[in-house]
Design an enzyme around this catalytic site. Structure first.
Site, PDB file in Angstrom:
ATOM      1  N   ASP A 227       0.949  -0.859   0.197  1.00  0.00           N
ATOM      2  CA  ASP A 227      -0.231  -0.021   0.164  1.00  0.00           C
ATOM      3  C   ASP A 227       0.688   1.365   0.046  1.00  0.00           C
ATOM      4  OD1 ASP A 227      -1.653   1.863   0.569  1.00  0.00           O
ATOM      5  OD2 ASP A 227      -3.362  -0.069   0.652  1.00  0.00           O
ATOM      6  N   GLY A 249       4.370  -1.148  -3.657  1.00  0.00           N
ATOM      7  CA  GLY A 249       2.840  -0.453  -2.615  1.00  0.00           C
ATOM      8  C   GLY A 249       2.361   0.612  -3.846  1.00  0.00           C
ATOM      9  N   HIS A 250       1.670   1.264  -3.421  1.00  0.00           N
ATOM     10  CA  HIS A 250       0.660   2.386  -4.299  1.00  0.00           C
ATOM     11  C   HIS A 250       1.006   3.829  -3.897  1.00  0.00           C
ATOM     12  CE1 HIS A 250      -2.832  -1.595  -3.627  1.00  0.00           C
ATOM     13  NE2 HIS A 250      -1.764  -1.914  -4.298  1.00  0.00           N
ATOM     14  N   GLY A 251       3.108   3.789  -3.999  1.00  0.00           N
ATOM     15  CA  GLY A 251       2.923   5.871  -4.134  1.00  0.00           C
ATOM     16  C   GLY A 251       3.186   6.322  -3.243  1.00  0.00           C
TER      17      GLY A 251
END
Length: 437
Positions: A227, A249-251
């Site tokens: 995430d 992950g998501h940044g």
């Protein structure tokens, strides 16, 4: 030679300094957490923290090297002053999922397995020894069965003024890791988070740092997760995240902000000198449809990205894709954004045909953007009249397939030269994007 009274005064002053030093030294307490093989070690620390033993101020709380402690129930630290919590041994959560879930649903659970509830001059320190200082969450078992119900957060470092988080090593956490809600003057550095799955199962919601508070520096951290590497929430001001590695992950995320019409306030965020590898997003901002408030003066700078589908992504029209289609909002409100800069992005876009990121469990995927080709280096999904001085410059990207790099942008939603031709089409830098404006 100074007169006698001066010499005496100086002697008294030096004596007082010496006595003060001795008093301070003698007042410092080191409490070594006891360990009982096969038993929960958390209660002994909890008793010491609540029985006026003096370890809540001017003390070191030590998990000693060479010992693996069983932290089978949560630990709640009361208000601490001048305290260092040192994890030189290893810590392990319960391996049984049901045991943890029963605790999470209980009325006494504070939300995190380790909760710091307030204080001044508090340090959480791990170990530089590669074999010791690990906190094992046994998250793989949760990921393998996609268990996302009744999960604990990891470390709540809340309401701390003048705090340090350093040299911590988290292995396979169940979900969320560090949160700094309501804290100020925090320095978090040289920490490692390894939330990487050994199977095809995805480590959902294993956010690295959730920055909530003011005046915080995060640096030299190594984060492999599923995430956000860092997420900056409403109320955060003066946040600096730099010189770190993020994978899987998501940044580097701001938000989400404005959910349910709430008023957001985020100011003065600098994220720089970051490597993003195999991540879904690079720089990311998200605010909910119908939100309120302002996010201002936010910079992402010197970002190296490798195998990233969405290197730069802004949406002011966020909604919960897992619940259903985008709502037809009748609200004219939206979280305003101002003075956003994306400067010095260099890397490769993952535009592999048929690529599906591990968190995708629906069709279409929750991260799908209608009309996107998968080759966009920048997507600006802005709300008319609410975005001021948003610029991307010094952007150097290529696709993995060799196809031309694209962008998505609606020129009716912007008020300035955003650094490229604001269209749904090829990426063509403008004067602002080349640093000449």
């Amino acid at each position: 030679m100074p007169p006698p009274n001066t010499r005496f005064s100086r002697f008294c002053f030096l004596l007082l300094l010496t006595l003060s030093s001795l008093s301070t030294t003698s007042a410092w307490t080191t409490f070594t957490v006891p360990h009982t093989p096969g038993a929960d070690d958390a209660p002994s620390l909890t008793i010491a923290l609540t029985n006026s033993t003096g370890i809540t101020s001017n003390s070191t709380i030590l998990f000693q090297k060479g010992v693996t402690y069983n932290i089978w129930t949560p630990i709640v630290f009361p208000t601490l002053n001048n305290v260092e919590v040192v994890i030189e041994g290893n810590l392990t959560y319960p391996e049984d999922i049901g045991t943890i879930q029963d605790i999470v649903v209980s009325s006494s659970f504070k939300g995190a397995w380790f909760s710091f509830t307030g204080g001044n001059n508090v340090t959480l320190r791990g170990s530089k020894d590669p074999e010791w200082g690990w906190v094992d969450g046994h998250g793989q078992a949760w990921w393998d069965i996609n268990q996302q119900v009744n999960r604990p957060h990891g470390w709540a470092f809340s309401k701390i003024n003048n705090g340090v988080i350093r040299d911590m090593k988290l292995f396979k956490p169940i979900a969320w890791n560090f949160a700094t809600s309501g804290s100020s003057n925090i320095h978090a550095f040289d920490n490692t988070i390894l939330a990487k799955s050994d199977s095809d199962a995805f480590p959902f919601n294993t956010d690295g740092f959730s920055a909530g508070g003011t005046d915080m520096l995060f640096e030299n951290n190594h984060i492999v997760n599923g995430d956000d590497c860092i997420t900056v929430g409403s109320g955060a001001k003066n946040i600096h995240f730099r010189n770190s590695y993020c994978e899987g992950g998501h940044g580097l995320s701001i938000g989400s902000l404005g959910k349910g019409g709430s008023v957001a306030d985020v100011q003065n965020v600098l994220i720089e000198n970051i490597v993003m590898k195999n991540s879904l997003y690079g720089a990311r901002f998200k605010s909910w449809t119908g939100g309120n408030g302002l996010a201002r003066n936010i910079t992402w700078r010197n970002i190296q990205f490798d195998n990233v589908p969405f290197p730069i992504y802004i949406t002011q029209n966020y909604w919960d894709q897992g619940v259903g289609p985008k709502p037809n909002s009748t609200s004219t409100n939206n979280t305003h954004i101002a003075d956003f800069l994306f400067d010095g992005f260099d890397g490769t876009i993952n535009d592999t045909p048929g690529y599906v990121e591990g968190s995708c469990v629906s069709d279409p995927c929750w991260y799908a953007v209608p009309g996107a080709t998968g080759k966009e280096v920048i997507i600006f999904d802005l709300y008319p009249g609410t975005a001021t001085n948003v610029v991307a410059k010094n952007i150097f990207a290529k696709t993995e397939t060799g196809a031309p790099v694209a962008v998505m942008c609606n020129f009716t939603t912007v008020m300035n030269d955003v650094g490229f031709q604001c269209v749904d089409g090829p990426f063509v830098p403008t004067a602002a994007g080349l640093g000449r404006a």
